[in-house]
Design a protein around this motif. Structure first.
Motif, mmCIF file in Angstrom:
data_model
loop_
_atom_site.group_PDB
_atom_site.id
_atom_site.type_symbol
_atom_site.label_atom_id
_atom_site.label_comp_id
_atom_site.label_asym_id
_atom_site.label_seq_id
_atom_site.Cartn_x
_atom_site.Cartn_y
_atom_site.Cartn_z
ATOM 1 N N ALA A 14 0.858 -1.189 0.000
ATOM 2 C CA ALA A 14 0.000 0.000 0.000
ATOM 3 C C ALA A 14 0.889 1.232 0.000
ATOM 4 N N ILE A 15 0.640 2.103 -0.961
ATOM 5 C CA ILE A 15 1.462 3.302 -1.095
ATOM 6 C C ILE A 15 0.598 4.510 -0.736
ATOM 7 N N ALA A 16 1.007 5.212 0.316
ATOM 8 C CA ALA A 16 0.259 6.396 0.744
ATOM 9 C C ALA A 16 0.832 7.616 0.029
ATOM 10 N N VAL A 17 0.085 8.097 -0.943
ATOM 11 C CA VAL A 17 0.520 9.271 -1.712
ATOM 12 C C VAL A 17 -0.587 10.311 -1.693
ATOM 13 N N ASN A 18 -0.221 11.542 -1.469
ATOM 14 C CA ASN A 18 -1.206 12.594 -1.199
ATOM 15 C C ASN A 18 -2.166 12.075 -0.126
ATOM 16 N N TYR A 19 -1.551 11.531 0.898
ATOM 17 C CA TYR A 19 -2.294 10.910 1.991
ATOM 18 C C TYR A 19 -2.273 11.803 3.228
ATOM 19 N N GLY A 20 -3.422 11.957 3.843
ATOM 20 C CA GLY A 20 -3.530 12.619 5.143
ATOM 21 C C GLY A 20 -4.579 11.875 5.935
ATOM 22 N N SER A 21 -4.236 11.507 7.142
ATOM 23 C CA SER A 21 -5.155 10.687 7.925
ATOM 24 C C SER A 21 -6.410 11.454 8.332
ATOM 25 N N ARG A 22 -6.257 12.726 8.689
ATOM 26 C CA ARG A 22 -7.441 13.500 9.079
ATOM 27 C C ARG A 22 -8.381 13.673 7.896
ATOM 28 N N LEU A 23 -7.798 13.855 6.717
ATOM 29 C CA LEU A 23 -8.620 13.980 5.515
ATOM 30 C C LEU A 23 -9.333 12.654 5.237
ATOM 31 N N ARG A 80 6.945 11.397 15.912
ATOM 32 C CA ARG A 80 5.584 11.872 15.615
ATOM 33 C C ARG A 80 4.999 11.080 14.460
ATOM 34 N N LEU A 81 3.666 11.219 14.314
ATOM 35 C CA LEU A 81 2.972 10.464 13.271
ATOM 36 C C LEU A 81 2.820 11.246 11.970
ATOM 37 N N SER A 82 2.962 12.553 12.025
ATOM 38 C CA SER A 82 2.848 13.369 10.805
ATOM 39 C C SER A 82 1.613 13.003 9.977
ATOM 40 N N ASN A 83 0.481 12.866 10.676
ATOM 41 C CA ASN A 83 -0.808 12.658 9.996
ATOM 42 C C ASN A 83 -0.888 11.325 9.229
ATOM 43 N N PHE A 84 -0.258 10.286 9.778
ATOM 44 C CA PHE A 84 -0.237 8.968 9.120
ATOM 45 C C PHE A 84 -1.092 7.964 9.897
ATOM 46 N N LEU A 85 -2.078 7.395 9.282
ATOM 47 C CA LEU A 85 -2.860 6.260 9.802
ATOM 48 C C LEU A 85 -3.282 6.412 11.271
ATOM 49 N N LEU A 86 -3.806 7.579 11.619
ATOM 50 C CA LEU A 86 -4.135 7.861 13.025
ATOM 51 C C LEU A 86 -5.111 6.835 13.601
ATOM 52 N N TRP A 87 -6.072 6.445 12.813
ATOM 53 C CA TRP A 87 -7.084 5.471 13.263
ATOM 54 C C TRP A 87 -6.499 4.064 13.312
ATOM 55 N N GLN A 88 -5.798 3.707 12.240
ATOM 56 C CA GLN A 88 -5.346 2.321 12.051
ATOM 57 C C GLN A 88 -4.218 1.928 13.008
ATOM 58 N N LEU A 89 -3.482 2.922 13.525
ATOM 59 C CA LEU A 89 -2.320 2.610 14.362
ATOM 60 C C LEU A 89 -2.669 2.518 15.846
ATOM 61 N N ALA A 90 -3.969 2.445 16.153
ATOM 62 C CA ALA A 90 -4.413 2.486 17.556
ATOM 63 C C ALA A 90 -3.630 1.531 18.456
ATOM 64 N N TYR A 91 -3.329 0.326 17.981
ATOM 65 C CA TYR A 91 -2.612 -0.641 18.813
ATOM 66 C C TYR A 91 -1.317 -1.140 18.182
ATOM 67 N N ALA A 92 -0.791 -0.359 17.250
ATOM 68 C CA ALA A 92 0.481 -0.763 16.619
ATOM 69 C C ALA A 92 1.635 -0.555 17.594
ATOM 70 N N GLU A 93 2.663 -1.361 17.441
ATOM 71 C CA GLU A 93 3.917 -1.147 18.164
ATOM 72 C C GLU A 93 4.752 -0.153 17.367
ATOM 73 N N PHE A 94 5.366 0.804 18.041
ATOM 74 C CA PHE A 94 6.170 1.822 17.357
ATOM 75 C C PHE A 94 7.655 1.477 17.448
ATOM 76 N N TYR A 95 8.329 1.614 16.333
ATOM 77 C CA TYR A 95 9.783 1.425 16.301
ATOM 78 C C TYR A 95 10.380 2.613 15.565
ATOM 79 N N VAL A 96 11.151 3.414 16.294
ATOM 80 C CA VAL A 96 11.785 4.579 15.675
ATOM 81 C C VAL A 96 13.291 4.374 15.687
ATOM 82 N N THR A 97 13.895 4.551 14.532
ATOM 83 C CA THR A 97 15.353 4.435 14.451
ATOM 84 C C THR A 97 15.937 5.762 13.953
#
Ligand code: IPE
Ligand code: IPE
Ligand code: MG
Length: 252
Positions: free
Chosen positions: A144-153, A204-221
């Motif tokens: 899945a490619i998120a292009v011109n994607y905004g989660s709030r939109l 930060r999430l920068s408006n990415f998948l706000l709904w879908q990430l409710a229970y995702a594990e976060f890994y930041v490198t």
């Protein structure tokens, strides 16, 4: 190479447990600009290097057995960048997809677009739409490619679509549920991501998948996206495998 890392007999190296592979991994591919700047190169070179890394990661994810990979390519806020950078990115998207679609199709990858694709420049949107259509029936990994994607939109659009159905009597307000809302998002039919990876250190999430990430594990490198590779992906998976996902419950 991947085989070696999966080899469970070698106790001296950390190994991936094939039974705890996340079904869906989402990635915020960040840091192309900083990567280029550190090398005294224009940002466009960072984006180009980033596109090469994406190819490697798609192949590795497929090999590992991840069922869905979602990558953030361009946000609704990224239009605020200089025009030359935006145009360069749109050309790069079109070129990369044009060059890779045959190979992806051969690997049975199913391409799915998340975002307001209709607002992309004609060439980019045509190539993307064709790739989506051509691979729609493939049974392999979903890319899945998120292009011109905004989660709030995305959520706003879903709310509007549902409201319309209530207005026409197709739905009652009582029928609005979490599942129904999910079914009106671009990601309809996909499981929620289990793991979110963000490169280049931003927390930060920068408006990415706000709904879908409710229970995702976060890994930041801190690794910048053009320096990310299959080994970094395996590192993220190892980290994921050590997590205790409680989903609000108490440990047994
Ligand atoms: C990510 O890299 C790519 C896109 C947002 C398209 P950036 O371009 O954001 O790189 P940095 O964050 O400026 O380093
Ligand atoms: C998020 O990165 C968008 C993509 C990776 C496509 P940004 O670089 O746009 O995010 P911010 O501006 O640092 O929040
Ligand atoms: Mg960035």
């Amino acid at each position: 190479m991947l085989k070696k890392l999966f080899n469970r007999k070698r106790s001296d190296t950390p190994v991936i447990d094939r039974n705890i592979i996340p079904q869906h991994v989402a990635i915020i591919m960040d840091g192309n600009g900083r990567w280029a700047k550190r090398r005294g190169m224009p940002r466009s070179m960072g984006h180009r290097a980033g596109a090469d890394v994406l190819k490697e990661i798609v192949m590795a994810a497929d090999e590992i057995g991840i069922r869905a990979l979602t990558v953030y390519g361009f946000s609704t806020e990224n239009w605020n960048r200089p025009k030359t950078e935006v145009t360069g990115l749109m050309d790069l998207f079109a070129k990369t997809m044009g060059a890779e679609v045959d190979g992806l199709d051969e690997e049975k990858v199913r391409i799915k677009l998340l975002g307001r694709v209709e607002d992309l420049p004609l060439a980019t949107r045509t190539i993307f739409r064709q790739a989506e259509k051509r691979t729609a029936k493939n049974g392999g990994m979903t890319l899945a490619i998120a292009v011109n994607y905004g989660s709030r939109l995305e959520i706003t659009d879903a709310a509007r679509a549902i409201a319309r159905k209530v207005e026409t009597g197709e739905l009652t307000s009582e029928a609005i549920s979490e599942d129904l809302l999910s079914a009106h998002l671009y990601t309809a039919g996909m499981p929620d991501p289990d793991l979110l990876i963000r490169t280049s250190g931003e927390l930060r999430l920068s408006n990415f998948l706000l709904w879908q990430l409710a229970y995702a594990e976060f890994y930041v490198t801190d690794v910048l996206w053009p320096d990310f590779d299959r080994y970094e992906l395996l590192r993220a998976l190892l980290d994921f495998q050590a997590r205790n996902r409680r989903f609000g419950k108490v440990d047994e």
